[in-house]
Design a protein around this motif. Structure first.
Motif, mmCIF file in Angstrom:
data_model
loop_
_atom_site.group_PDB
_atom_site.id
_atom_site.type_symbol
_atom_site.label_atom_id
_atom_site.label_comp_id
_atom_site.label_asym_id
_atom_site.label_seq_id
_atom_site.Cartn_x
_atom_site.Cartn_y
_atom_site.Cartn_z
ATOM 1 N N GLU A 159 0.822 -1.213 0.000
ATOM 2 C CA GLU A 159 0.000 0.000 0.000
ATOM 3 C C GLU A 159 0.856 1.262 0.000
ATOM 4 N N VAL A 160 1.963 1.233 0.741
ATOM 5 C CA VAL A 160 2.867 2.390 0.758
ATOM 6 C C VAL A 160 3.406 2.656 -0.652
ATOM 7 N N TYR A 188 3.143 3.823 10.574
ATOM 8 C CA TYR A 188 2.176 3.544 11.637
ATOM 9 C C TYR A 188 1.060 2.668 11.053
ATOM 10 N N SER A 189 1.093 1.384 11.351
ATOM 11 C CA SER A 189 0.132 0.456 10.743
ATOM 12 C C SER A 189 -1.150 0.385 11.562
ATOM 13 N N TYR A 191 -7.498 0.560 4.389
ATOM 14 C CA TYR A 191 -6.121 1.068 4.454
ATOM 15 C C TYR A 191 -5.407 0.374 5.616
ATOM 16 N N SER A 192 -4.110 0.120 5.437
ATOM 17 C CA SER A 192 -3.349 -0.657 6.424
ATOM 18 C C SER A 192 -2.351 0.199 7.207
ATOM 19 N N PHE A 193 -2.267 1.495 6.886
ATOM 20 C CA PHE A 193 -1.431 2.400 7.685
ATOM 21 C C PHE A 193 -2.081 3.783 7.716
ATOM 22 N N GLU A 212 0.125 11.333 5.524
ATOM 23 C CA GLU A 212 -0.968 10.844 6.376
ATOM 24 C C GLU A 212 -2.179 10.486 5.528
ATOM 25 N N GLN A 213 -2.923 9.510 6.002
ATOM 26 C CA GLN A 213 -4.203 9.225 5.342
ATOM 27 C C GLN A 213 -5.271 8.929 6.393
#
Length: 326
Positions: free
Chosen positions: A21-22, A38-39, A228-230, A243-244
């Protein structure tokens, strides 16, 4: 991997999911560019999936059978835990939770048939359907899983018993442009053409994470959140941050979500293959199966009871869990 071929980091599957994802969101690979991430992983939930993978809760018939699970939060849409596949021995190996494109089978019915019929055609849980011999528009036969017919039944009975013929009848009544929008708004990509066979899940294109996020929309009153994973990453050298935050999109009316939810709660307690009880909470569930062609199975020497894709979608007010086994 260590000498036994098992991964040293027990959370590698979640790490792989985050890394994917990153890279997709930023174009930067954490393996090459130093960063703090940050996960959203919940270690307790992840430990349960790891134990399942290790055969502590379930004895797998052999090492060929695969499984994958994705759990997302109803509250904020975040990815809580993932099982990316069995017997994974390398970093960044094939991630079944996110990368699979499989047949959803009957788990597609709330998205392609009954959800849109309630949303756009003013249907309800007791809308009647005639479960009798019928065909696709091109004349090809369609069968229920048991080969039989139930006669006049309600939408609730049709969904709980997972009858194929009522699902197709619902799909045929719908404006196909509206179905396309409804399905796409739930993060489901079925390809370029909307076909009648999709009424019963006849297409490749579903991963457990896609499915978990789509079903979660029914549990949160019709709002879809892209998983989303982080939540944040900080580049070590520059201190820059990315950030998300969860984006919640209203994709159907609260009434539609409530009715599908209600029918799936019935499905969870006494539906096809379902008898799921958790004290103190309502649990909704929908199963789905897609089978291989009998001649193909004979050719490769696999028993004709084998199925390609077995799904179980389960959600509570807290979590949406998508299980694939095949």
């Amino acid at each position: 991997a260590d000498n036994n071929g098992t991964l040293v980091n027990k959370y590698q599957g979640f790490v792989d999911t985050v890394v994917e994802e990153v890279v997709a969101k930023t174009g930067n690979d954490p393996y090459n560019i130093p960063m703090q991430i940050y996960s959203t992983m919940d270690p307790k939930k992840q430990d349960v999936l790891n134990s399942l993978d290790n055969g502590e809760y379930y004895t797998f018939v052999n090492d060929v059978v695969q499984t994958s699970i994705a759990i997302t939060s109803i509250k904020d849409g975040s990815v809580t835990a993932v099982l990316t596949g069995r017997n994974q021995t390398t970093e960044r190996s094939f991630n079944r939770a996110t990368m699979m494109n499989r047949h959803p089978g009957s788990t597609a019915k709330p998205f392609f048939d009954y959800g849109p019929l309630i949303e756009f055609n003013n249907a309800s849980t007791y809308t009647p359907f005639l479960d009798e011999k019928t065909t696709y528009s091109n004349g090809q036969n369609i069968k229920n899983a048991d080969g039989g017919y139930d006669g006049l039944i309600t939408m609730r009975q049709a969904l709980v018993r997972s009858r194929n013929i009522p699902a197709l009848r619902a799909f045929k009544q719908l404006d196909k442009e509206k179905v396309k929008d409804f399905v796409h708004s739930l993060g489901i990509n079925y390809g370029d053409d909307l076909l009648e066979s999709m009424a019963i899940g006849g297409f490749d294109g579903i991963s457990p994470l896609t499915m978990s996020a789509a079903y979660a929309a029914f549990a949160r009153g019709g709002y879809y959140i892209e998983p989303y994973s982080f939540t944040k990453l900080v580049y070590t050298e520059s201190g820059d941050t990315f950030e998300q935050k969860p984006v919640s999109n209203k994709v159907m009316s609260e009434e539609t979500a409530y009715m599908i939810d209600s029918m799936l709660v019935t499905g969870g307690s006494n539906g096809v293959g379902g008898n799921i009880k958790v004290s103190g909470t309502d649990v909704a569930a929908k199963g789905g199966t897609s089978t291989y062609d009998g001649i193909f199975l004979e050719k490769i020497g696999v028993p004709d009871s084998a199925s390609a894709d077995n799904w179980m979608e389960v959600f509570s007010p807290d979590y949406s869990i998508s299980v694939w086994y095949g």
